[in-house]
Motif scaffolding. Sequence first.
Motif, PDB file in Angstrom:
ATOM      1  N   ALA A 100       0.817  -1.206   0.000  1.00 32.42           N
ATOM      2  CA  ALA A 100       0.000   0.000   0.000  1.00 32.42           C
ATOM      3  C   ALA A 100       0.855   1.262   0.000  1.00 32.42           C
ATOM      4  O   ALA A 100       0.420   2.308  -0.432  1.00 32.42           O
ATOM      5  N   SER A 101       2.098   1.218   0.473  1.00 35.08           N
ATOM      6  CA  SER A 101       2.913   2.421   0.583  1.00 35.08           C
ATOM      7  C   SER A 101       3.732   2.687  -0.681  1.00 35.08           C
ATOM      8  O   SER A 101       4.318   3.738  -0.809  1.00 35.08           O
ATOM      9  N   GLN A 102       3.788   1.758  -1.644  1.00 35.77           N
ATOM     10  CA  GLN A 102       4.540   1.976  -2.870  1.00 35.77           C
ATOM     11  C   GLN A 102       3.701   2.802  -3.832  1.00 35.77           C
ATOM     12  O   GLN A 102       2.480   2.666  -3.889  1.00 35.77           O
ATOM     13  N   PRO A 103       4.368   3.680  -4.640  1.00 39.25           N
ATOM     14  CA  PRO A 103       3.602   4.502  -5.584  1.00 39.25           C
ATOM     15  C   PRO A 103       2.977   3.634  -6.670  1.00 39.25           C
ATOM     16  O   PRO A 103       3.523   2.634  -7.084  1.00 39.25           O
ATOM     17  N   SER A 104       1.826   4.070  -7.112  1.00 37.37           N
ATOM     18  CA  SER A 104       1.136   3.311  -8.140  1.00 37.37           C
ATOM     19  C   SER A 104       1.589   3.786  -9.524  1.00 37.37           C
ATOM     20  O   SER A 104       2.121   4.872  -9.677  1.00 37.37           O
ATOM     21  N   GLU A 105       1.382   2.989 -10.542  1.00 35.47           N
ATOM     22  CA  GLU A 105       1.726   3.318 -11.918  1.00 35.47           C
ATOM     23  C   GLU A 105       0.802   4.429 -12.407  1.00 35.47           C
ATOM     24  O   GLU A 105      -0.380   4.440 -12.088  1.00 35.47           O
ATOM     25  N   PRO A 106       1.322   5.374 -13.219  1.00 32.40           N
ATOM     26  CA  PRO A 106       0.425   6.389 -13.779  1.00 32.40           C
ATOM     27  C   PRO A 106      -0.523   5.743 -14.775  1.00 32.40           C
ATOM     28  O   PRO A 106      -0.220   4.707 -15.354  1.00 32.40           O
ATOM     29  N   PRO A 107      -1.662   6.366 -14.991  1.00 30.48           N
ATOM     30  CA  PRO A 107      -2.612   5.789 -15.939  1.00 30.48           C
ATOM     31  C   PRO A 107      -2.019   5.801 -17.350  1.00 30.48           C
ATOM     32  O   PRO A 107      -1.262   6.680 -17.716  1.00 30.48           O
ATOM     33  N   VAL A 108      -2.373   4.829 -18.131  1.00 26.02           N
ATOM     34  CA  VAL A 108      -1.901   4.722 -19.504  1.00 26.02           C
ATOM     35  C   VAL A 108      -2.620   5.762 -20.358  1.00 26.02           C
ATOM     36  O   VAL A 108      -3.831   5.902 -20.292  1.00 26.02           O
ATOM     37  N   GLU A 109      -1.814   6.516 -21.163  1.00 28.79           N
ATOM     38  CA  GLU A 109      -2.415   7.528 -22.035  1.00 28.79           C
ATOM     39  C   GLU A 109      -2.993   6.847 -23.264  1.00 28.79           C
ATOM     40  O   GLU A 109      -2.459   5.850 -23.738  1.00 28.79           O
ATOM     41  N   PRO A 110      -4.045   7.422 -23.806  1.00 31.31           N
ATOM     42  CA  PRO A 110      -4.651   6.815 -24.995  1.00 31.31           C
ATOM     43  C   PRO A 110      -3.701   6.896 -26.193  1.00 31.31           C
ATOM     44  O   PRO A 110      -2.898   7.820 -26.302  1.00 31.31           O
ATOM     45  N   THR A 111      -3.785   5.932 -27.077  1.00 37.18           N
ATOM     46  CA  THR A 111      -2.934   5.904 -28.262  1.00 37.18           C
ATOM     47  C   THR A 111      -3.640   6.438 -29.495  1.00 37.18           C
ATOM     48  O   THR A 111      -3.058   6.491 -30.561  1.00 37.18           O
TER      49      THR A 111
END
Length: 192
Positions: free
Chosen positions: A39-50
């Motif tokens: 829970a304390s690790q940063p999450s991945e940024p959302p994937v941008e649309p292609t």
Amino acid sequence: MTLARSLMAFCLLLLLIGCGGSSSGDDPITIETTDSPAASQPSEPPVEPTDPETTQPTQQKPSIQIASAPIGGNVESTQTGYQCAEVNWLGRNPIPAGTTIQVGSPHLEPGGVFELDQTGCGDKTPPCGSDLVWQSNTFKPCFVGVRQIATGKAAQLIVSASAECATEADCASLQGQVPGSQISFSPGPPSG
């Protein structure tokens, strides 16, 4: 005192029943904490649309047509009956940043004494023509050659132009400073 003890026992019994919950099989309440390492690790940024982005509508830049561009330059005789003019922009100098002047095809007024003939300029380049563009950072003079074909009056070199400008004010500043062409070809003995 018996009544007081009975009342106390009854209250104690109610307290035990209220705190103990029911025996109908309800799950006990659990509390989750967020102190776990995941829970304390940063999450991945959302994937941008292609998908391709939508293009913005093109904005029309201000533009003007100049029937006789403000030009000037030296005319020299190169051989019998031939002359060459070095054509320079005489309008607002320097040409405003963001302004493009598209040079038109040259012609002579009046006609009949000279005809356009680029051999009159030898190896001088570029020739003036509709594929030539003048901008403030890439300006170079161009050359127009003529050959005399008859006797008569001097002929004026006319070069039309169109300008696309960054602003209306820049386009307005290109007109009216120098009236048209300052280049003319004077006849000598006609070429054979």
